[in-house]
Design a protein around this motif. Structure first.
Motif, PDB file in Angstrom:
ATOM      1  N   VAL A   4      40.026  40.908  44.067  1.00  0.00           N
ATOM      2  CA  VAL A   4      40.619  39.676  43.546  1.00  0.00           C
ATOM      3  C   VAL A   4      42.055  39.552  44.029  1.00  0.00           C
ATOM      4  O   VAL A   4      42.503  38.482  44.449  1.00  0.00           O
ATOM      5  CB  VAL A   4      40.580  39.654  41.999  1.00  0.00           C
ATOM      6  CG1 VAL A   4      41.381  38.479  41.457  1.00  0.00           C
ATOM      7  CG2 VAL A   4      39.144  39.606  41.510  1.00  0.00           C
ATOM      8  N   ALA A   5      42.784  40.670  43.986  1.00  0.00           N
ATOM      9  CA  ALA A   5      44.204  40.678  44.353  1.00  0.00           C
ATOM     10  C   ALA A   5      44.430  40.831  45.855  1.00  0.00           C
ATOM     11  O   ALA A   5      45.580  40.765  46.314  1.00  0.00           O
ATOM     12  CB  ALA A   5      44.915  41.812  43.610  1.00  0.00           C
ATOM     13  N   LYS A   6      43.345  41.042  46.597  1.00  0.00           N
ATOM     14  CA  LYS A   6      43.462  41.202  48.050  1.00  0.00           C
ATOM     15  C   LYS A   6      42.751  40.105  48.826  1.00  0.00           C
ATOM     16  O   LYS A   6      43.244  39.649  49.869  1.00  0.00           O
ATOM     17  CB  LYS A   6      42.890  42.563  48.470  1.00  0.00           C
ATOM     18  CG  LYS A   6      43.662  43.763  47.950  1.00  0.00           C
ATOM     19  CD  LYS A   6      42.992  45.069  48.350  1.00  0.00           C
ATOM     20  CE  LYS A   6      43.797  46.272  47.891  1.00  0.00           C
ATOM     21  NZ  LYS A   6      43.160  47.559  48.268  1.00  0.00           N
ATOM     22  N   ASN A   7      41.578  39.699  48.325  1.00  0.00           N
ATOM     23  CA  ASN A   7      40.737  38.748  49.061  1.00  0.00           C
ATOM     24  C   ASN A   7      40.757  37.336  48.474  1.00  0.00           C
ATOM     25  O   ASN A   7      40.629  36.362  49.210  1.00  0.00           O
ATOM     26  CB  ASN A   7      39.289  39.250  49.115  1.00  0.00           C
ATOM     27  CG  ASN A   7      39.193  40.646  49.686  1.00  0.00           C
ATOM     28  OD1 ASN A   7      39.961  41.031  50.567  1.00  0.00           O
ATOM     29  ND2 ASN A   7      38.253  41.427  49.182  1.00  0.00           N
ATOM     30  N   LEU A   8      40.877  37.236  47.150  1.00  0.00           N
ATOM     31  CA  LEU A   8      40.925  35.916  46.515  1.00  0.00           C
ATOM     32  C   LEU A   8      42.358  35.398  46.429  1.00  0.00           C
ATOM     33  O   LEU A   8      42.592  34.200  46.309  1.00  0.00           O
ATOM     34  CB  LEU A   8      40.312  35.951  45.122  1.00  0.00           C
ATOM     35  CG  LEU A   8      38.855  36.419  45.017  1.00  0.00           C
ATOM     36  CD1 LEU A   8      38.297  36.127  43.632  1.00  0.00           C
ATOM     37  CD2 LEU A   8      37.987  35.803  46.094  1.00  0.00           C
ATOM     38  N   CYS A   9      43.309  36.325  46.476  1.00  0.00           N
ATOM     39  CA  CYS A   9      44.727  35.979  46.547  1.00  0.00           C
ATOM     40  C   CYS A   9      45.450  37.178  47.164  1.00  0.00           C
ATOM     41  O   CYS A   9      44.811  38.164  47.523  1.00  0.00           O
ATOM     42  CB  CYS A   9      45.299  35.640  45.169  1.00  0.00           C
ATOM     43  SG  CYS A   9      45.459  37.040  44.029  1.00  0.00           S
ATOM     44  N   THR A  10      46.766  37.108  47.268  1.00  0.00           N
ATOM     45  CA  THR A  10      47.524  38.209  47.900  1.00  0.00           C
ATOM     46  C   THR A  10      48.419  38.921  46.892  1.00  0.00           C
ATOM     47  O   THR A  10      49.448  39.488  47.258  1.00  0.00           O
ATOM     48  CB  THR A  10      48.365  37.669  49.072  1.00  0.00           C
ATOM     49  OG1 THR A  10      49.252  36.633  48.588  1.00  0.00           O
ATOM     50  CG2 THR A  10      47.477  37.099  50.161  1.00  0.00           C
ATOM     51  N   TRP A  11      48.019  38.909  45.621  1.00  0.00           N
ATOM     52  CA  TRP A  11      48.814  39.526  44.566  1.00  0.00           C
ATOM     53  C   TRP A  11      49.089  41.009  44.849  1.00  0.00           C
ATOM     54  O   TRP A  11      50.157  41.530  44.519  1.00  0.00           O
ATOM     55  CB  TRP A  11      48.098  39.375  43.226  1.00  0.00           C
ATOM     56  CG  TRP A  11      48.889  39.838  42.037  1.00  0.00           C
ATOM     57  CD1 TRP A  11      49.031  41.116  41.570  1.00  0.00           C
ATOM     58  CD2 TRP A  11      49.652  39.003  41.150  1.00  0.00           C
ATOM     59  NE1 TRP A  11      49.827  41.136  40.451  1.00  0.00           N
ATOM     60  CE2 TRP A  11      50.226  39.852  40.168  1.00  0.00           C
ATOM     61  CE3 TRP A  11      49.891  37.627  41.081  1.00  0.00           C
ATOM     62  CZ2 TRP A  11      51.025  39.363  39.134  1.00  0.00           C
ATOM     63  CZ3 TRP A  11      50.693  37.145  40.050  1.00  0.00           C
ATOM     64  CH2 TRP A  11      51.251  38.007  39.096  1.00  0.00           C
ATOM     65  N   ALA A  12      48.141  41.704  45.445  1.00  0.00           N
ATOM     66  CA  ALA A  12      48.279  43.144  45.693  1.00  0.00           C
ATOM     67  C   ALA A  12      49.503  43.479  46.533  1.00  0.00           C
ATOM     68  O   ALA A  12      50.089  44.560  46.386  1.00  0.00           O
ATOM     69  CB  ALA A  12      47.021  43.685  46.370  1.00  0.00           C
ATOM     70  N   VAL A  13      49.904  42.564  47.399  1.00  0.00           N
ATOM     71  CA  VAL A  13      51.049  42.836  48.281  1.00  0.00           C
ATOM     72  C   VAL A  13      52.247  41.940  47.990  1.00  0.00           C
ATOM     73  O   VAL A  13      53.368  42.260  48.397  1.00  0.00           O
ATOM     74  CB  VAL A  13      50.651  42.698  49.771  1.00  0.00           C
ATOM     75  CG1 VAL A  13      49.688  43.806  50.157  1.00  0.00           C
ATOM     76  CG2 VAL A  13      50.035  41.333  50.060  1.00  0.00           C
ATOM     77  N   GLU A  14      52.029  40.827  47.272  1.00  0.00           N
ATOM     78  CA  GLU A  14      53.127  39.889  47.043  1.00  0.00           C
ATOM     79  C   GLU A  14      53.383  39.569  45.578  1.00  0.00           C
ATOM     80  O   GLU A  14      54.290  38.800  45.270  1.00  0.00           O
ATOM     81  CB  GLU A  14      52.856  38.582  47.800  1.00  0.00           C
ATOM     82  CG  GLU A  14      52.795  38.752  49.311  1.00  0.00           C
ATOM     83  CD  GLU A  14      52.491  37.457  50.026  1.00  0.00           C
ATOM     84  OE1 GLU A  14      53.356  37.000  50.798  1.00  0.00           O
ATOM     85  OE2 GLU A  14      51.398  36.895  49.804  1.00  0.00           O
ATOM     86  N   SER A  15      52.609  40.138  44.675  1.00  0.00           N
ATOM     87  CA  SER A  15      52.765  39.925  43.237  1.00  0.00           C
ATOM     88  C   SER A  15      52.907  38.432  42.926  1.00  0.00           C
ATOM     89  O   SER A  15      52.121  37.625  43.419  1.00  0.00           O
ATOM     90  CB  SER A  15      53.963  40.726  42.723  1.00  0.00           C
ATOM     91  OG  SER A  15      54.046  40.679  41.308  1.00  0.00           O
ATOM     92  N   LYS A  16      53.899  38.059  42.140  1.00  0.00           N
ATOM     93  CA  LYS A  16      54.030  36.673  41.686  1.00  0.00           C
ATOM     94  C   LYS A  16      54.263  35.677  42.819  1.00  0.00           C
ATOM     95  O   LYS A  16      54.077  34.472  42.646  1.00  0.00           O
ATOM     96  CB  LYS A  16      55.174  36.554  40.673  1.00  0.00           C
ATOM     97  CG  LYS A  16      56.552  36.822  41.249  1.00  0.00           C
ATOM     98  CD  LYS A  16      57.630  36.683  40.196  1.00  0.00           C
ATOM     99  CE  LYS A  16      59.004  36.984  40.763  1.00  0.00           C
ATOM    100  NZ  LYS A  16      59.410  36.057  41.857  1.00  0.00           N
ATOM    101  N   ASP A  17      54.667  36.170  43.989  1.00  0.00           N
ATOM    102  CA  ASP A  17      54.910  35.293  45.139  1.00  0.00           C
ATOM    103  C   ASP A  17      53.653  35.120  45.997  1.00  0.00           C
ATOM    104  O   ASP A  17      53.727  34.610  47.116  1.00  0.00           O
ATOM    105  CB  ASP A  17      56.043  35.863  46.000  1.00  0.00           C
ATOM    106  CG  ASP A  17      57.360  35.929  45.234  1.00  0.00           C
ATOM    107  OD1 ASP A  17      57.666  34.962  44.512  1.00  0.00           O
ATOM    108  OD2 ASP A  17      58.062  36.952  45.347  1.00  0.00           O
TER     109      ASP A  17
END
Length: 224
Positions: free
Chosen positions: A98-111
């Motif tokens: 979810v944090a890598k493929n559906l969004c980039t939260w894993a590397v960019e958090s809130k940004d």
């Protein structure tokens, strides 16, 4: 009448896709609730592929839709084919995918940025006042897309929830409210029709995580 629920996956495997136990728990509880379910995933390349035994990144390339098909037993459609008018609710299991493929939260958090199809899906259900269920890390999708919403990813400053505090702080920085809830509970944002539970954000026995996901699914079905 049976509720029609879309489930959106992010691959297969906790470290680079959907968390398998969470996806399975969602499907079991939906079955118990007599819901009609269809499964979707975006047709995109994974951010990366992890060797789950060694916990290291590999040189492999994998597709999110193809990997999600493993969990769906092959019965899956592209997320681009999801029509909000065909469903009463949508649920997103968690997992690092979810944090890598559906969004980039894993590397960019809130940004982070959210996959365009995922964002469109969330906005479509929200605009139709149809409930959205999210567990584990997936509530960050709602926090990013719906400023001012309420979600939970566990209990802040509690050793049983080692990843909750930093995530909750980032959620707050997005202008959203984090509500501390135990692993066996879910939080309902009535205004936005968001139902969230922490699942594996808590270091808890599998049956407790299963039960907590059950409360999320039950509340989604009640709102549908």
């Amino acid at each position: 009448m049976s509720k029609r629920v879309a489930v959106v996956l992010a691959g297969c495997g906790v470290f680079d896709g959907s968390e398998i136990h969470e996806a399975s728990a969602v499907l079991v509880h939906l079955s118990r609730g007599a819901a009609t379910v269809k499964i979707f995933a975006p047709d995109v390349e994974q951010m990366h592929v992890m060797d789950h035994m060694q916990g290291i990144q590999t040189d492999e390339k994998r597709n999110v839709l193809v990997e999600s098909a493993r969990l769906a037993r092959g019965n899956i459609q592209k997320l681009s084919q999801l029509n909000v008018h065909d469903f009463d609710a949508v649920i997103f299991p968690g997992g690092f995918g979810v944090a890598k493929n559906l969004c980039t939260w894993a590397v960019e958090s809130k940004d982070c940025s959210v996959n365009s199809e995922v964002k469109a899906t969330l906005q479509a259900f929200h605009s139709q006042s149809k409930p959205i269920g999210l567990c584990c890390i997936s509530p960050v999708l709602a926090a990013k897309v719906f400023p001012g919403c309420e979600v939970t990813v566990g209990i802040e400053k509690d050793k049983k929830y080692p990843n909750t505090t930093d995530t909750a702080e980032a959620i707050a920085q997005l202008g959203c409210k984090h509500v501390s809830k135990s692993v066996g509970e879910s939080h309902v944002d009535v205004k936005n029709k968001l139902v969230t539970t922490c699942a594996f954000m808590c270091d808890a026995p599998l049956h407790d995580i299963f039960d907590g996901i059950g409360t999320m699914v039950q509340n989604v079905l009640k709102l549908a």
